[in-house]
Design a protein around this motif. Structure first.
Motif, PDB file in Angstrom:
ATOM      1  N   ASP A 191       3.834  -6.210 -14.054  1.00  0.00           N
ATOM      2  CA  ASP A 191       2.362  -5.854 -13.859  1.00  0.00           C
ATOM      3  C   ASP A 191       1.898  -5.750 -12.523  1.00  0.00           C
ATOM      4  N   GLY A 192       0.764  -5.300 -12.329  1.00  0.00           N
ATOM      5  CA  GLY A 192       0.092  -5.150 -10.971  1.00  0.00           C
ATOM      6  C   GLY A 192      -1.435  -5.351 -10.966  1.00  0.00           C
ATOM      7  N   LYS A 193      -1.866  -5.919 -10.019  1.00  0.00           N
ATOM      8  CA  LYS A 193      -3.312  -5.911  -9.806  1.00  0.00           C
ATOM      9  C   LYS A 193      -3.688  -5.027  -8.579  1.00  0.00           C
ATOM     10  N   PHE A 194      -4.709  -4.141  -9.028  1.00  0.00           N
ATOM     11  CA  PHE A 194      -5.212  -3.116  -8.095  1.00  0.00           C
ATOM     12  C   PHE A 194      -6.492  -3.385  -7.511  1.00  0.00           C
ATOM     13  N   GLU A 195      -6.987  -2.560  -6.406  1.00  0.00           N
ATOM     14  CA  GLU A 195      -7.943  -2.750  -5.954  1.00  0.00           C
ATOM     15  C   GLU A 195      -8.737  -1.141  -5.827  1.00  0.00           C
ATOM     16  N   TYR A 201      -3.316   0.311  -3.546  1.00  0.00           N
ATOM     17  CA  TYR A 201      -2.983  -0.937  -2.948  1.00  0.00           C
ATOM     18  C   TYR A 201      -2.572  -1.677  -4.242  1.00  0.00           C
ATOM     19  N   GLU A 202      -1.871  -2.403  -4.409  1.00  0.00           N
ATOM     20  CA  GLU A 202      -1.274  -3.110  -5.575  1.00  0.00           C
ATOM     21  C   GLU A 202      -0.372  -4.466  -5.228  1.00  0.00           C
ATOM     22  N   PHE A 203      -0.633  -5.458  -5.953  1.00  0.00           N
ATOM     23  CA  PHE A 203      -0.135  -6.791  -6.012  1.00  0.00           C
ATOM     24  C   PHE A 203       0.854  -6.716  -7.310  1.00  0.00           C
ATOM     25  N   SER A 204       2.036  -6.648  -7.254  1.00  0.00           N
ATOM     26  CA  SER A 204       2.791  -6.386  -8.548  1.00  0.00           C
ATOM     27  C   SER A 204       3.787  -7.717  -8.643  1.00  0.00           C
ATOM     28  N   THR A 205       3.854  -8.034  -9.964  1.00  0.00           N
ATOM     29  CA  THR A 205       4.645  -8.969 -10.400  1.00  0.00           C
ATOM     30  C   THR A 205       6.002  -8.447 -11.078  1.00  0.00           C
ATOM     31  N   PHE A 206       7.023  -9.063 -10.655  1.00  0.00           N
ATOM     32  CA  PHE A 206       8.216  -8.774 -11.223  1.00  0.00           C
ATOM     33  C   PHE A 206       9.086  -9.716 -12.092  1.00  0.00           C
ATOM     34  N   LYS A 207      10.006  -9.537 -12.955  1.00  0.00           N
ATOM     35  CA  LYS A 207      10.495 -10.355 -13.960  1.00  0.00           C
ATOM     36  C   LYS A 207      12.019 -10.201 -13.511  1.00  0.00           C
ATOM     37  N   PHE A 208      12.882 -11.319 -13.568  1.00  0.00           N
ATOM     38  CA  PHE A 208      14.182 -11.325 -13.762  1.00  0.00           C
ATOM     39  C   PHE A 208      14.761 -11.614 -14.869  1.00  0.00           C
ATOM     40  N   LYS A 220       0.769  -1.160  -0.130  1.00  0.00           N
ATOM     41  CA  LYS A 220       0.095   0.037   0.061  1.00  0.00           C
ATOM     42  C   LYS A 220       0.922   1.062  -0.107  1.00  0.00           C
ATOM     43  N   ALA A 221       0.583   2.272  -0.840  1.00  0.00           N
ATOM     44  CA  ALA A 221       1.292   3.689  -1.118  1.00  0.00           C
ATOM     45  C   ALA A 221       0.227   4.485  -0.483  1.00  0.00           C
ATOM     46  N   TYR A 222       0.554   5.224   0.638  1.00  0.00           N
ATOM     47  CA  TYR A 222      -0.377   6.381   1.027  1.00  0.00           C
ATOM     48  C   TYR A 222       0.196   7.459   0.441  1.00  0.00           C
ATOM     49  N   PHE A 223      -0.924   8.633  -0.013  1.00  0.00           N
ATOM     50  CA  PHE A 223      -0.404   9.847  -0.582  1.00  0.00           C
ATOM     51  C   PHE A 223      -1.181  10.637  -0.139  1.00  0.00           C
ATOM     52  N   LEU A 224      -0.889  12.064  -0.564  1.00  0.00           N
ATOM     53  CA  LEU A 224      -2.001  13.304  -0.570  1.00  0.00           C
ATOM     54  C   LEU A 224      -2.309  13.418  -2.000  1.00  0.00           C
ATOM     55  N   ASP A 225      -3.559  13.490  -2.602  1.00  0.00           N
ATOM     56  CA  ASP A 225      -3.882  13.792  -3.847  1.00  0.00           C
ATOM     57  C   ASP A 225      -3.540  15.452  -4.057  1.00  0.00           C
TER      58      ASP A 225
END
Length: 126
Positions: free
Chosen positions: A122-126, A106-113, A92-97
């Protein structure tokens, strides 16, 4: 460089943490380190780094102008790592807009080596 804490909330100084990747051209050793450095890149509006660390197969979906707009229109507050594996990071990344209202990304990110470097896939977001 000033002695300030890293944006990614490791409690390390920026120069001993994400600046190693953002400024010193070192490669992030893990997907988690890359994800943390990408959060710091948003906080420092480093769109070049964000594009360079996005997997080549996904870069066409991003533009430097849009990345900069997102990075500069928000005030980045905090990063919270929820879970991670070798090639995924949930956070989760918290910020002020732009209206100074608190937001959570919120993100579930995928990475590749690949080619001795980690890349955001890529990422899945809520």
């Amino acid at each position: 460089m000033e002695n300030k804490k890293c944006f990614c909330d490791t409690s390390l100084l920026l120069e001993n943490c994400c600046a190693l990747y953002l400024e010193n051209n070192q490669k992030a050793p893990t997907a988690l380190a890359l994800m943390r450095s990408r959060y710091s890149a948003y906080a420092t509006q480093n769109a070049d780094y964000l594009l360079e660390t996005t997997h080549v197969s996904e870069r066409q979906h991003y533009s430097k102008a849009e990345i900069l707009k997102w990075a500069t229109s928000n005030k980045w507050q905090k990063l919270e790592i929820l879970s991670s594996s070798e090639d995924t990071v949930e956070f989760k990344a918290y910020f002020l807009d732009s209206n100074n209202k608190p937001q959570t990304h919120y993100e579930f990110s995928t990475f590749k080596f690949e080619n001795n470097a980690w890349y955001y896939l890529d990422g899945k977001f809520e």
